[in-house]
Design an enzyme around this catalytic site. Structure first.
Site, PDB file in Angstrom:
ATOM      1  N   GLU A 243     -96.262  -5.779  30.373  1.00 50.46           N
ATOM      2  CA  GLU A 243     -95.450  -5.893  31.586  1.00 50.46           C
ATOM      3  C   GLU A 243     -93.972  -5.671  31.296  1.00 50.46           C
ATOM      4  OE1 GLU A 243     -97.812  -8.712  34.597  1.00 50.46           O
ATOM      5  OE2 GLU A 243     -97.072  -9.740  32.834  1.00 50.46           O
TER       6      GLU A 243
ATOM      7  N   CYS B 255     -86.164  -5.806  31.603  1.00 45.13           N
ATOM      8  CA  CYS B 255     -86.685  -6.757  30.623  1.00 45.13           C
ATOM      9  C   CYS B 255     -87.896  -6.091  29.971  1.00 45.13           C
ATOM     10  CB  CYS B 255     -87.058  -8.026  31.384  1.00 45.13           C
ATOM     11  SG  CYS B 255     -87.759  -9.300  30.356  1.00 45.13           S
TER      12      CYS B 255
ATOM     13  N   CYS C  44     -98.362 -12.062  21.857  1.00 42.41           N
ATOM     14  CA  CYS C  44     -97.345 -12.611  20.958  1.00 42.41           C
ATOM     15  C   CYS C  44     -98.021 -13.587  20.009  1.00 42.41           C
ATOM     16  CB  CYS C  44     -96.284 -13.342  21.785  1.00 42.41           C
ATOM     17  SG  CYS C  44     -94.903 -13.976  20.789  1.00 42.41           S
TER      18      CYS C  44
ATOM     19  N   CYS D 182     -95.858 -20.333  21.727  1.00 40.31           N
ATOM     20  CA  CYS D 182     -94.980 -21.374  22.267  1.00 40.31           C
ATOM     21  C   CYS D 182     -95.714 -22.072  23.413  1.00 40.31           C
ATOM     22  CB  CYS D 182     -93.663 -20.773  22.763  1.00 40.31           C
ATOM     23  SG  CYS D 182     -92.733 -19.998  21.427  1.00 40.31           S
TER      24      CYS D 182
ATOM     25  N   CYS E 146     -95.191 -20.960  27.204  1.00 43.53           N
ATOM     26  CA  CYS E 146     -95.103 -19.533  27.522  1.00 43.53           C
ATOM     27  C   CYS E 146     -96.475 -18.928  27.806  1.00 43.53           C
ATOM     28  CB  CYS E 146     -94.419 -18.792  26.374  1.00 43.53           C
ATOM     29  SG  CYS E 146     -94.303 -17.025  26.646  1.00 43.53           S
TER      30      CYS E 146
ATOM     31  N   SER F  50     -83.751 -18.542  21.565  1.00 44.95           N
ATOM     32  CA  SER F  50     -84.462 -19.518  22.388  1.00 44.95           C
ATOM     33  C   SER F  50     -84.387 -20.855  21.671  1.00 44.95           C
ATOM     34  CB  SER F  50     -85.920 -19.078  22.562  1.00 44.95           C
ATOM     35  OG  SER F  50     -85.963 -17.898  23.317  1.00 44.95           O
TER      36      SER F  50
ATOM     37  N   ASN G  16     -90.582 -22.041  34.369  1.00 40.76           N
ATOM     38  CA  ASN G  16     -91.353 -21.301  35.368  1.00 40.76           C
ATOM     39  C   ASN G  16     -92.837 -21.585  35.162  1.00 40.76           C
ATOM     40  OD1 ASN G  16     -89.255 -19.793  36.735  1.00 40.76           O
ATOM     41  ND2 ASN G  16     -88.980 -18.717  34.797  1.00 40.76           N
TER      42      ASN G  16
ATOM     43  N   CYS H  39     -89.168 -15.351  33.602  1.00 44.51           N
ATOM     44  CA  CYS H  39     -89.341 -15.632  32.169  1.00 44.51           C
ATOM     45  C   CYS H  39     -90.610 -16.410  31.913  1.00 44.51           C
ATOM     46  CB  CYS H  39     -88.219 -16.531  31.661  1.00 44.51           C
ATOM     47  SG  CYS H  39     -86.656 -15.750  31.540  1.00 44.51           S
TER      48      CYS H  39
END
Ligand code: SAH
Length: 344
Positions: free
Chosen positions: A91, A104, A111, A115, A118, A219, A295, A338
């Site tokens: 994305e 972005c 990944c 985390c 996320c 981060s 989020n 995010c």
């Protein structure tokens, strides 16, 4: 399979031309044609026929395919789902500001960092993206704007804050930056590119040496080791203390700042004590803080704090005189904000 034209930075392109006894001056025209003019035909006519034929025969010019596009009704953000040649999906998000856009970009399929807050991390790592897949996100988003929002095809900021840990895929990300920066092509200013990392020290070392001037966002998310370990497991191997002391040693340009991103999670890291400790840690550094209210995504157990708590947190940081921005939640109606990117 033919190699992709979009994997070549400018020096690579010159050496391909040289090795094949073609006029190296075609490099500037080819870059101009593909990246600056985005393939309008005038430039094509300026390339010697034999060079043009050589590239058409030996290189692949295809780009990641647009699978779906979600346009936010709230703020005109655009989220693209791209399908790659091996059917993996990634994305990319266009974030509008005053008729211009930030893009972005994703750097990996999934990944490895896992985390806890996320959505992308829940996918695990599938693979690194190639340079052409990174550059291709930009070119396809640009073309979509040219077709769908004519006159608005201005993408002036690039942030590596999509899926993936960009410093885990340093070579491809570096080459993509070199292509974006090239004065023969898109000619994006070095201060307009930002790489966001969870703090992978070997990658940070390369960033400092190999792409000076490109901005860095860290981060941070908690100044307390136990909490940061829980949020960002890579903190166990590369503790924040070491990351910060490494970053402090980097020489920054005159106007350069490091951005520290801080996700605000209700009743976890949003208290005045957290803010106080964060402020103490960053006071006196060339720092901006971006507060990102959490989020939510399907299945997440964390919550976003209310506005009052967020503002109180910022008020504490203000006492340390650190410029702090509360990041909006652009695109959250289409899960483009995010940490909401997940392309399973
Ligand atoms: N791996 C890189 C870049 C990708 S994430 C990094 O860790 O920086 C880009 C930013 O979005 C990071 O600051 C990340 O912590 C943040 N983020 C991830 N999930 C989020 C969520 N659910 N809500 C808000 N921000 C999130």
């Amino acid at each position: 399979m033919k190699p992709s034209f979009y994997d070549l930075n400018f020096p690579d392109l010159e050496s391909v031309l040289n090795q094949n006894h073609l006029n190296a001056s075609a490099a500037a025209v080819l870059f101009n044609w593909h990246y600056k003019k985005k393939e309008s035909t005038q430039c094509r006519d300026n390339i010697a026929k034999n060079s043009l034929a050589f590239f058409q025969d030996n290189f692949d010019f295809s780009l990641p395919e647009i699978d779906t596009v979600h346009e936010s009704k709230k703020d005109r953000s655009v989220k693209f789902l791209f399908k790659l040649k091996d059917n993996h999906k990634i994305e990319t998000v266009l974030i509008p500001f005053h008729n211009k856009y930030s893009i972005c970009l994703s750097s990996q399929v999934g990944c490895a960092l896992n985390c806890s807050f996320c959505f992308t991390g829940k996918q695990g790592l599938k693979r690194n993206l190639t340079t052409s897949e990174i550059v291709g996100q930009f070119l396809q988003a640009w073309r979509w704007l040219a077709q769908n929002r004519r006159g608005e095809e201005r993408i002036l900021n690039i942030v590596f804050m999509g899926q993936g840990e960009p410093l885990h895929n340093f070579d491809a990300v570096k080459k993509a930056c070199e292509i974006f920066l090239s004065k023969h092509g898109t000619s994006i200013g070095v201060q307009k590119i930002t790489i966001s990392t969870a703090g992978y020290i070997p990658g940070l070392k390369r960033w400092g040496q190999e792409i000076p001037g490109v901005n860095l966002a860290l981060s941070l998310h908690s100044p307390f080791p136990e909490k940061r370990n829980e949020l960002i497991p890579i903190n166990i191997k590369y503790p924040l203390e070491d990351v910060l002391s490494y970053i402090d040693k980097i020489t920054l340009n005159k106007k350069q700042f490091i951005t520290y991103e801080y996700i605000l999670i209700k009743d976890f890291n949003d208290s005045p004590d957290d803010a106080q400790k964060l402020g103490t840690m960053l006071a006196g550094k060339r720092a901006y803080i971006n507060l990102i209210p959490f989020n939510p995504f399907p299945g997440s157990h964390y919550k976003r704090p209310d506005l009052d708590t967020i503002e109180q947190f910022k008020a504490v940081l203000d006492t340390f005189k650190i410029p702090t921005l509360i990041r909006g939640t652009k695109g959250d109606d289409v899960l483009a904000a995010c940490g909401q990117l997940n392309s399973k």
